[in-house]
Structures are given as structure tokens and as C-alpha cells.
Design a protein around this motif. Sequence first.
Motif, PDB file in Angstrom:
ATOM      1  N   ALA A   1       0.705  -1.066  -0.054  1.00 40.91           N
ATOM      2  CA  ALA A   1       0.169  -0.091  -0.068  1.00 40.91           C
ATOM      3  C   ALA A   1       0.887   1.368   0.129  1.00 40.91           C
ATOM      4  O   ALA A   1       0.372   2.236   0.332  1.00 40.91           O
ATOM      5  CB  ALA A   1      -1.011   0.092   1.389  1.00 40.91           C
ATOM      6  N   ALA A   2       2.064   1.063  -0.551  1.00 40.24           N
ATOM      7  CA  ALA A   2       2.990   2.173  -0.436  1.00 40.24           C
ATOM      8  C   ALA A   2       3.673   2.455  -1.868  1.00 40.24           C
ATOM      9  O   ALA A   2       4.172   3.665  -2.177  1.00 40.24           O
ATOM     10  CB  ALA A   2       3.943   2.205   0.610  1.00 40.24           C
ATOM     11  N   PHE A   3       3.896   1.420  -2.343  1.00 39.56           N
ATOM     12  CA  PHE A   3       4.773   1.390  -3.923  1.00 39.56           C
ATOM     13  C   PHE A   3       4.139   1.101  -5.048  1.00 39.56           C
ATOM     14  O   PHE A   3       2.841   0.342  -4.853  1.00 39.56           O
ATOM     15  CB  PHE A   3       6.056   0.572  -3.549  1.00 39.56           C
ATOM     16  N   ARG A   4       4.457   1.426  -6.063  1.00 44.72           N
ATOM     17  CA  ARG A   4       4.116   1.092  -7.548  1.00 44.72           C
ATOM     18  C   ARG A   4       4.715  -0.342  -8.038  1.00 44.72           C
ATOM     19  O   ARG A   4       5.864  -0.264  -7.825  1.00 44.72           O
ATOM     20  CB  ARG A   4       4.266   2.071  -8.441  1.00 44.72           C
ATOM     21  N   VAL A   5       3.887  -1.355  -8.249  1.00 44.85           N
ATOM     22  CA  VAL A   5       4.404  -2.410  -8.447  1.00 44.85           C
ATOM     23  C   VAL A   5       4.323  -2.679  -9.817  1.00 44.85           C
ATOM     24  O   VAL A   5       3.168  -2.849 -10.631  1.00 44.85           O
ATOM     25  CB  VAL A   5       3.752  -3.525  -7.685  1.00 44.85           C
ATOM     26  N   SER A   6       5.651  -2.509 -10.709  1.00 46.01           N
ATOM     27  CA  SER A   6       5.673  -2.878 -12.222  1.00 46.01           C
ATOM     28  C   SER A   6       6.621  -4.152 -12.327  1.00 46.01           C
ATOM     29  O   SER A   6       7.348  -4.399 -11.533  1.00 46.01           O
ATOM     30  CB  SER A   6       5.979  -1.797 -12.984  1.00 46.01           C
ATOM     31  N   PHE A   7       6.476  -4.916 -13.338  1.00 54.45           N
ATOM     32  CA  PHE A   7       7.305  -5.951 -13.845  1.00 54.45           C
ATOM     33  C   PHE A   7       7.350  -6.247 -14.991  1.00 54.45           C
ATOM     34  O   PHE A   7       6.525  -5.652 -15.743  1.00 54.45           O
ATOM     35  CB  PHE A   7       6.658  -7.159 -12.801  1.00 54.45           C
ATOM     36  N   TYR A   8       8.133  -7.085 -15.499  1.00 54.48           N
ATOM     37  CA  TYR A   8       8.478  -7.555 -17.057  1.00 54.48           C
ATOM     38  C   TYR A   8       7.172  -8.123 -17.345  1.00 54.48           C
ATOM     39  O   TYR A   8       6.402  -8.927 -16.909  1.00 54.48           O
ATOM     40  CB  TYR A   8       9.408  -8.558 -17.216  1.00 54.48           C
ATOM     41  N   TRP A   9       6.488  -7.814 -18.541  1.00 51.86           N
ATOM     42  CA  TRP A   9       5.386  -8.345 -19.220  1.00 51.86           C
ATOM     43  C   TRP A   9       5.096  -9.740 -19.406  1.00 51.86           C
ATOM     44  O   TRP A   9       3.941 -10.199 -19.126  1.00 51.86           O
ATOM     45  CB  TRP A   9       5.052  -7.623 -20.533  1.00 51.86           C
ATOM     46  N   ALA A  10       6.161 -10.334 -19.337  1.00 52.18           N
ATOM     47  CA  ALA A  10       5.856 -11.962 -19.555  1.00 52.18           C
ATOM     48  C   ALA A  10       5.712 -12.665 -18.190  1.00 52.18           C
ATOM     49  O   ALA A  10       5.317 -13.841 -18.004  1.00 52.18           O
ATOM     50  CB  ALA A  10       7.318 -12.461 -20.108  1.00 52.18           C
ATOM     51  N   GLU A  11       5.719 -11.883 -17.137  1.00 57.43           N
ATOM     52  CA  GLU A  11       5.245 -12.272 -15.972  1.00 57.43           C
ATOM     53  C   GLU A  11       3.830 -12.789 -15.518  1.00 57.43           C
ATOM     54  O   GLU A  11       3.228 -13.372 -14.796  1.00 57.43           O
ATOM     55  CB  GLU A  11       5.854 -11.560 -14.703  1.00 57.43           C
ATOM     56  N   ALA A  12       3.136 -11.941 -16.590  1.00 58.23           N
ATOM     57  CA  ALA A  12       1.537 -11.892 -16.552  1.00 58.23           C
ATOM     58  C   ALA A  12       1.110 -13.098 -17.236  1.00 58.23           C
ATOM     59  O   ALA A  12       1.739 -13.528 -18.388  1.00 58.23           O
ATOM     60  CB  ALA A  12       0.960 -10.637 -16.934  1.00 58.23           C
TER      61      ALA A  12
END
Length: 114
Positions: free
Chosen positions: A22-33
Amino acid sequence: MCSPLAMRIGGRPRLRCGTCCAAFRVSFYWAEAEAEAEAEAEADDGGGPVPLHLTDKINDFRRRMRGTWSDTPRCVALQGEVGREVGCAIYPQRSSTCREFEAYTEACNRARAK
């Protein structure tokens, strides 16, 4: 102060803190979805473990967890009350960003200080 002490409830770890979610923006490499099962699947569906419907496309290389890209971020997968008892609805399927986040680090302390 929050304690990231984990407990097992219903097979999933439950934490007493959750401020990182509830504090950070969570982004990741597209292939993890995960990829969509339907025929209209987009070319950016990667076949990874993170449920696609809980993410948004940032660009051709990155996705983000819904709810984390705002002035008051809160991951859509976070359940419970921050600081009391929380859990991740997709814990076994969470992104590498979440898997690699460690308690009691500088980033963790920044989140808990908010």
C-alpha cells in the motif's frame, strides 16, 4: 509499528504489516503476466503466473499491478487491514517485484514511515 511476521492461514501466508503493498507502485516484466485463454488474447500476454486481469499494460515491456499506480497506491491483490493482518490474494502467483521485496530494508522502512 508494523511487524512483517508471517502466519499461515488457509494455506497462504498472512502478514501483520502489508505497508509495502500500500505504499509502492508495483511494475514488472510483461511476460510475468499470464496469457489469456480466449482467442482475442493480445500479443503482450506472456504466460507467466500473475493473473492478467489484475494488471495494466504500461508499455510493450512492462505491466503493473492494478491499484498501485496512483497517489495513494494499494495493490488490488492486498486483502485485509494494513498494520493489523493482511494477505496477498495471489501470493503463489505474485510477481518477481513482490518476491524480491525484503522486510526491514531501507525500502521497507520508508514504506512503514509513511
